[in-house]
Design a protein around this motif. Structure first.
Motif, PDB file in Angstrom:
ATOM      1  N   MET A  81      -8.210   7.369  15.032  1.00 26.51           N
ATOM      2  CA  MET A  81      -8.671   8.721  15.360  1.00 26.51           C
ATOM      3  C   MET A  81      -7.553   9.528  16.027  1.00 26.51           C
ATOM      4  SD  MET A  81     -11.556   8.443  14.053  1.00 26.51           S
ATOM      5  CE  MET A  81     -12.309   6.949  13.376  1.00 26.51           C
ATOM      6  N   ILE A  82      -6.797   8.883  16.923  1.00 37.12           N
ATOM      7  CA  ILE A  82      -5.664   9.558  17.560  1.00 37.12           C
ATOM      8  C   ILE A  82      -4.634   9.977  16.517  1.00 37.12           C
ATOM      9  CG2 ILE A  82      -3.714   9.227  19.145  1.00 37.12           C
ATOM     10  CD1 ILE A  82      -5.543   7.301  20.732  1.00 37.12           C
ATOM     11  N   MET A  83      -4.338   9.060  15.585  1.00 39.36           N
ATOM     12  CA  MET A  83      -3.374   9.371  14.528  1.00 39.36           C
ATOM     13  C   MET A  83      -3.892  10.515  13.652  1.00 39.36           C
ATOM     14  SD  MET A  83      -1.474   6.758  11.879  1.00 39.36           S
ATOM     15  CE  MET A  83      -2.998   5.930  11.455  1.00 39.36           C
ATOM     16  N   GLN A 115     -20.858   0.890  -0.568  1.00 44.33           N
ATOM     17  CA  GLN A 115     -20.143   2.133  -0.250  1.00 44.33           C
ATOM     18  C   GLN A 115     -18.816   1.839   0.449  1.00 44.33           C
ATOM     19  OE1 GLN A 115     -23.287   3.893   2.059  1.00 44.33           O
ATOM     20  NE2 GLN A 115     -24.004   5.185   0.355  1.00 44.33           N
ATOM     21  N   TYR A 116     -18.797   0.810   1.283  1.00 43.38           N
ATOM     22  CA  TYR A 116     -17.558   0.437   1.952  1.00 43.38           C
ATOM     23  C   TYR A 116     -16.510  -0.006   0.939  1.00 43.38           C
ATOM     24  CZ  TYR A 116     -14.228  -2.081   4.877  1.00 43.38           C
ATOM     25  OH  TYR A 116     -13.074  -2.514   5.473  1.00 43.38           O
ATOM     26  N   ASN A 117     -16.935  -0.828  -0.043  1.00 43.34           N
ATOM     27  CA  ASN A 117     -16.001  -1.267  -1.081  1.00 43.34           C
ATOM     28  C   ASN A 117     -15.425  -0.076  -1.844  1.00 43.34           C
ATOM     29  OD1 ASN A 117     -16.404  -3.932  -0.444  1.00 43.34           O
ATOM     30  ND2 ASN A 117     -17.888  -4.313  -2.071  1.00 43.34           N
ATOM     31  N   GLN A 118     -16.264   0.905  -2.121  1.00 41.66           N
ATOM     32  CA  GLN A 118     -15.780   2.093  -2.820  1.00 41.66           C
ATOM     33  C   GLN A 118     -14.830   2.902  -1.943  1.00 41.66           C
ATOM     34  OE1 GLN A 118     -19.746   3.618  -3.794  1.00 41.66           O
ATOM     35  NE2 GLN A 118     -19.340   3.279  -5.974  1.00 41.66           N
ATOM     36  N   ALA A 119     -15.131   2.987  -0.639  1.00 45.42           N
ATOM     37  CA  ALA A 119     -14.297   3.774   0.264  1.00 45.42           C
ATOM     38  C   ALA A 119     -12.897   3.185   0.378  1.00 45.42           C
ATOM     39  CB  ALA A 119     -14.954   3.860   1.644  1.00 45.42           C
ATOM     40  N   PHE A 120     -12.793   1.846   0.571  1.00 50.53           N
ATOM     41  CA  PHE A 120     -11.434   1.318   0.734  1.00 50.53           C
ATOM     42  C   PHE A 120     -10.691   1.262  -0.593  1.00 50.53           C
ATOM     43  CE2 PHE A 120     -11.010  -2.897  -0.956  1.00 50.53           C
ATOM     44  CZ  PHE A 120     -12.206  -3.584  -0.774  1.00 50.53           C
ATOM     45  N   THR A 121     -11.427   1.192  -1.715  1.00 43.45           N
ATOM     46  CA  THR A 121     -10.766   1.276  -3.022  1.00 43.45           C
ATOM     47  C   THR A 121     -10.163   2.660  -3.230  1.00 43.45           C
ATOM     48  OG1 THR A 121     -12.226  -0.377  -4.015  1.00 43.45           O
ATOM     49  CG2 THR A 121     -11.095   1.133  -5.517  1.00 43.45           C
ATOM     50  N   ILE A 136       1.690  21.090  -2.317  1.00 40.46           N
ATOM     51  CA  ILE A 136       0.305  21.518  -2.111  1.00 40.46           C
ATOM     52  C   ILE A 136      -0.678  20.461  -2.615  1.00 40.46           C
ATOM     53  CG2 ILE A 136      -1.420  23.235  -2.781  1.00 40.46           C
ATOM     54  CD1 ILE A 136       0.936  25.267  -2.889  1.00 40.46           C
ATOM     55  N   VAL A 137      -0.473  19.989  -3.843  1.00 42.95           N
ATOM     56  CA  VAL A 137      -1.471  19.082  -4.417  1.00 42.95           C
ATOM     57  C   VAL A 137      -1.350  17.660  -3.855  1.00 42.95           C
ATOM     58  CG1 VAL A 137      -1.756  20.436  -6.517  1.00 42.95           C
ATOM     59  CG2 VAL A 137      -0.009  18.659  -6.459  1.00 42.95           C
ATOM     60  N   VAL A 138      -0.119  17.200  -3.604  1.00 43.73           N
ATOM     61  CA  VAL A 138       0.055  15.853  -3.059  1.00 43.73           C
ATOM     62  C   VAL A 138      -0.495  15.780  -1.640  1.00 43.73           C
ATOM     63  CG1 VAL A 138       1.762  14.138  -2.333  1.00 43.73           C
ATOM     64  CG2 VAL A 138       1.987  15.247  -4.565  1.00 43.73           C
ATOM     65  N   MET A 139      -0.274  16.823  -0.842  1.00 45.82           N
ATOM     66  CA  MET A 139      -0.822  16.818   0.512  1.00 45.82           C
ATOM     67  C   MET A 139      -2.338  16.954   0.500  1.00 45.82           C
ATOM     68  SD  MET A 139       1.772  16.081   2.141  1.00 45.82           S
ATOM     69  CE  MET A 139       1.039  16.060   3.767  1.00 45.82           C
ATOM     70  N   ALA A 140      -2.896  17.610  -0.506  1.00 43.24           N
ATOM     71  CA  ALA A 140      -4.357  17.640  -0.647  1.00 43.24           C
ATOM     72  C   ALA A 140      -4.887  16.228  -0.897  1.00 43.24           C
ATOM     73  CB  ALA A 140      -4.762  18.574  -1.789  1.00 43.24           C
ATOM     74  N   MET A 141      -4.172  15.451  -1.716  1.00 36.86           N
ATOM     75  CA  MET A 141      -4.565  14.066  -1.950  1.00 36.86           C
ATOM     76  C   MET A 141      -4.415  13.214  -0.681  1.00 36.86           C
ATOM     77  SD  MET A 141      -5.698  13.800  -5.033  1.00 36.86           S
ATOM     78  CE  MET A 141      -6.404  15.432  -4.745  1.00 36.86           C
ATOM     79  N   PHE A 142      -3.369  13.506   0.100  1.00 35.74           N
ATOM     80  CA  PHE A 142      -3.197  12.808   1.380  1.00 35.74           C
ATOM     81  C   PHE A 142      -4.381  13.082   2.304  1.00 35.74           C
ATOM     82  CE2 PHE A 142      -1.353  12.930   5.771  1.00 35.74           C
ATOM     83  CZ  PHE A 142      -1.175  11.562   5.911  1.00 35.74           C
ATOM     84  N   PHE A 143      -4.874  14.310   2.292  1.00 31.21           N
ATOM     85  CA  PHE A 143      -6.031  14.658   3.113  1.00 31.21           C
ATOM     86  C   PHE A 143      -7.257  13.864   2.676  1.00 31.21           C
ATOM     87  CE2 PHE A 143      -9.867  17.288   3.633  1.00 31.21           C
ATOM     88  CZ  PHE A 143      -9.877  17.434   5.015  1.00 31.21           C
ATOM     89  N   VAL A 144      -7.486  13.795   1.364  1.00 32.36           N
ATOM     90  CA  VAL A 144      -8.647  13.052   0.865  1.00 32.36           C
ATOM     91  C   VAL A 144      -8.525  11.563   1.210  1.00 32.36           C
ATOM     92  CG1 VAL A 144      -9.916  12.352  -1.216  1.00 32.36           C
ATOM     93  CG2 VAL A 144      -9.079  14.705  -0.983  1.00 32.36           C
ATOM     94  N   LEU A 150     -13.036   7.147   7.712  1.00 32.33           N
ATOM     95  CA  LEU A 150     -14.394   6.624   7.500  1.00 32.33           C
ATOM     96  C   LEU A 150     -14.415   5.099   7.606  1.00 32.33           C
ATOM     97  CD1 LEU A 150     -15.626   8.880   4.536  1.00 32.33           C
ATOM     98  CD2 LEU A 150     -16.430   8.926   6.915  1.00 32.33           C
ATOM     99  N   ILE A 151     -13.386   4.462   7.043  1.00 29.72           N
ATOM    100  CA  ILE A 151     -13.305   2.996   7.107  1.00 29.72           C
ATOM    101  C   ILE A 151     -13.191   2.542   8.550  1.00 29.72           C
ATOM    102  CG2 ILE A 151     -11.847   1.000   6.546  1.00 29.72           C
ATOM    103  CD1 ILE A 151     -11.134   2.522   3.907  1.00 29.72           C
ATOM    104  N   ARG A 152     -12.299   3.189   9.310  1.00 25.89           N
ATOM    105  CA  ARG A 152     -12.127   2.786  10.710  1.00 25.89           C
ATOM    106  C   ARG A 152     -13.365   3.135  11.547  1.00 25.89           C
ATOM    107  NH1 ARG A 152      -9.938  -1.356  10.690  1.00 25.89           N
ATOM    108  NH2 ARG A 152     -10.597  -1.260  12.868  1.00 25.89           N
ATOM    109  N   ALA A 153     -14.030   4.224  11.245  1.00 21.60           N
ATOM    110  CA  ALA A 153     -15.263   4.558  11.963  1.00 21.60           C
ATOM    111  C   ALA A 153     -16.336   3.507  11.703  1.00 21.60           C
ATOM    112  CB  ALA A 153     -15.750   5.946  11.542  1.00 21.60           C
TER     113      ALA A 153
END
Length: 577
Positions: free
Chosen positions: A494-496, A93-99, A61-69, A76-79
């Protein structure tokens, strides 16, 4: 004899060692007793459980929640990269997102995913044990994981770290973002990994059922055992490194910061001395899953069992001496570069042994293209691409050109996502009926697989082309000439994402409303299928199994396939999955 030519093969009576244990059924058609309904009711019974199966579900439950985040950050990075910078985020913000994407996916998802979820659930079942060696330590490992994850989440809601998931100095000692909370979270998570590793090592040595010799153990157990060795020996290095980084930020100790007399390259040596073995903490358990899937769905004895088993230990050993290939451009001596390049080629040998033996096992097998097998075949395709491109990067002359380009991103994801995640998801589909006693919808699961397979290759194979043309990784924006390739890669992501979303819905629905299945819907020969109900009872087995055959002896034992109405008696047909 068994006539095994399709997913609807019938089988004749098998020896008792290959039969599922009969069980009474409750009003929902599930075996009674089972760990879900008879292990205690209410949230408190789960939070205080020492049942390895329940702990595995809590990790799920918790590991898959982290996978979702982490997956949201990836999308967001690919968008952002549909066009040059400025679509959704500014540069900071981009640097924070990929980190956060890298840190969450690495430390909170990929490293714990297979050992903590599937390892916890199936390892005692596969060796005929009633639980792990230290049940309370197992529960403690889950709470430590939750404590570490809390620091990571705190970093998300404050000023998230922007250093990259490697936290390279000196920038990580100078930035004003929440580096301390993120690195402290990773430091704490390391203890959870160590606890799990200790438990697995002792369990394998001490709790094997009568007759379960080392060479009758499933290859999944061998892989988890090799992984546990790396977890126990390598993880403290990361803990010490991150602790030194925190001390430098808080107290200004000159360890890594050159302005205070430190050496930033020293941090890289420390970090990669753990993080390259960590790659095998991620991939080795996945290789164990693939061994079980290929044997089960090709209905053949694993070719070269001992070579596959010992190659896991060989990978664990060699993984400690190749860290320097991450640092070819850091100013190492020519001799060090040459040595690390040679060892990098050498580590490909045990991996190739596994791939060749899996392929040989498939040869002339009676292959069932069930959903877990689709993920296993995806693993073979993608991991082979990832491994071969790793050989390119092990050659110094090529690596100098490709270093810090999108080629590295593509290679890493073909190994970690195309390898580890595909194996993990294949394992989830394989053991899901064992976990919940219910089967998912095959059509929906197959469609989800197709979206994931196509989306993944569109996303990351495109990035090989981007990298070979010189597109650097980790950049917020890019020249106009790369727009088409970046956009194509983003559509693949997006397909993935749609595929993973459909997969989550399919599995979640199956856990509560799926069709009830028998104890052995796949016709497998490992103990969790032949001697335990689906779902298993609280103590796994009504009596300690006496192991009479190996886990892949399809040439000697005719496996039994159970449907719920016939569980334990008579002939049956495989579940349509």
């Amino acid at each position: 004899m068994a006539v095994n030519n399709s997913a609807t093969t019938t089988v004749q009576d098998a020896p008792r060692s290959a039969l599922a244990v009969p069980a009474s059924r409750d009003s929902k058609g599930l075996p009674h007793p089972n760990y879900l309904s008879d292990g205690g009711k209410g949230l408190w019974s789960w939070l205080t459980t020492v049942d390895h199966k329940r702990i595995g579900i809590m990790y799920l439950i918790v590991v898959m929640a982290m996978f979702f985040v982490g997956g949201i950050y990836a999308l967001l990075i690919r968008a952002e990269h549909f066009a040059p910078g400025g679509q959704l985020m500014n540069a900071d913000q981009y640097n924070q997102a990929f980190t956060m994407h890298g840190a969450i996916m690495t430390f909170l998802f990929i490293i714990p995913s297979i050992p903590a979820i599937l390892g916890n659930f199936v390892l005692p079942l596969q060796i005929g044990a009633k639980d792990v060696a230290f049940p309370r330590l197992n529960l403690a490992s889950w709470y430590v994981y939750m404590f570490g994850a809390a620091f990571a989440v705190y970093s998300l809601v404050t000023n998230a770290a922007d250093t990259g998931w490697t936290f390279y100095t000196p920038y990580s000692t100078e930035t004003g973002t929440a580096v301390i909370s993120m690195t402290l979270g990773a430091f704490i998570l390391g203890f959870s990994s160590i606890f799990t590793g200790i438990n697995f090592i002792v369990t394998v040595h001490k709790l094997r059922a009568p007759g379960m010799t080392w060479f009758k153990m499933p290859l999944m157990v061998w892989a988890l055992y090799a992984t546990a060795i790396i977890q126990v020996l390598a993880t403290p290095i990361l803990g010490i490194t991150l602790l030194l980084l925190i001390l430098e930020r808080v107290f200004g100790v000159g360890i890594f910061d050159p302005s205070m007399g430190g050496d930033p390259v020293l941090y890289q040596h420390f970090f990669w001395f753990y993080s390259h073995p960590a790659v095998y903490i991620m991939i080795l358990p996945g290789m164990g899953i693939i061994s079980d899937l290929i044997a089960t769905f090709s209905h053949r004895k694993i070719f070269g069992y001992k070579f596959v088993a010992f190659s896991s230990l060989a990978i664990a050993l060699v993984s400690f001496i190749v860290w320097g290939h991450h640092m070819f451009t850091s100013g190492q001596s020519e001799f060090a570069v040459m040595l690390f390049s040679f060892i990098t080629f050498m580590v490909g040998i045990p991996s190739a042994i596994k791939v060749f033996n899996w392929t040989t096992t498939l040869y002339k097998g009676s292959i069932s293209f069930s959903v877990p097998m689709l993920y296993a075949l995806s693993f073979l395709f993608k991991f082979t691409i990832g491994g071969l491109t790793g050989i390119f990067l092990g050659a110094l002359s090529v690596d100098i050109h490709l270093h810090d380009t999108y080629f590295i991103v593509a290679h890493f994801h073909y190994v970690m996502v195309g390898g580890t995640v595909m194996a993990f998801v294949g394992g989830l589909h394989y053991w899901w009926p064992k976990m919940f006693g219910r089967m998912y919808n095959r059509t929906a699961a197959t469609i989800a697989w197709a979206f994931v397979f196509v989306g993944f290759n569109v996303t990351f194979f495109t990035q090989f082309i981007l990298g070979s043309q010189g597109m650097p990784r980790r950049y917020w924006t890019f020249p106009e000439e790369f727009t088409r390739l970046h956009g194509f890669s983003s559509w693949g992501a997006m397909i993935m994402g749609v595929g993973f979303g459909l997969m989550a819905i399919t599995l979640a629905w199956a856990a509560f409303r799926g069709r009830v299945v028998g104890s052995n819907p796949w016709g497998a020969l490992t103990l969790e299928w032949t001697h335990a109900t689906s779902p298993p009872e609280p103590h796994n087995f009504p009596a300690t199994p006496d192991v009479a055959h190996g886990p892949y002896d399809y040439d000697k034992v005719i496996p039994r396939v159970d449907e719920p109405a016939n569980a334990g008696v008579g002939h049956a047909r495989p579940a349509n999955a």
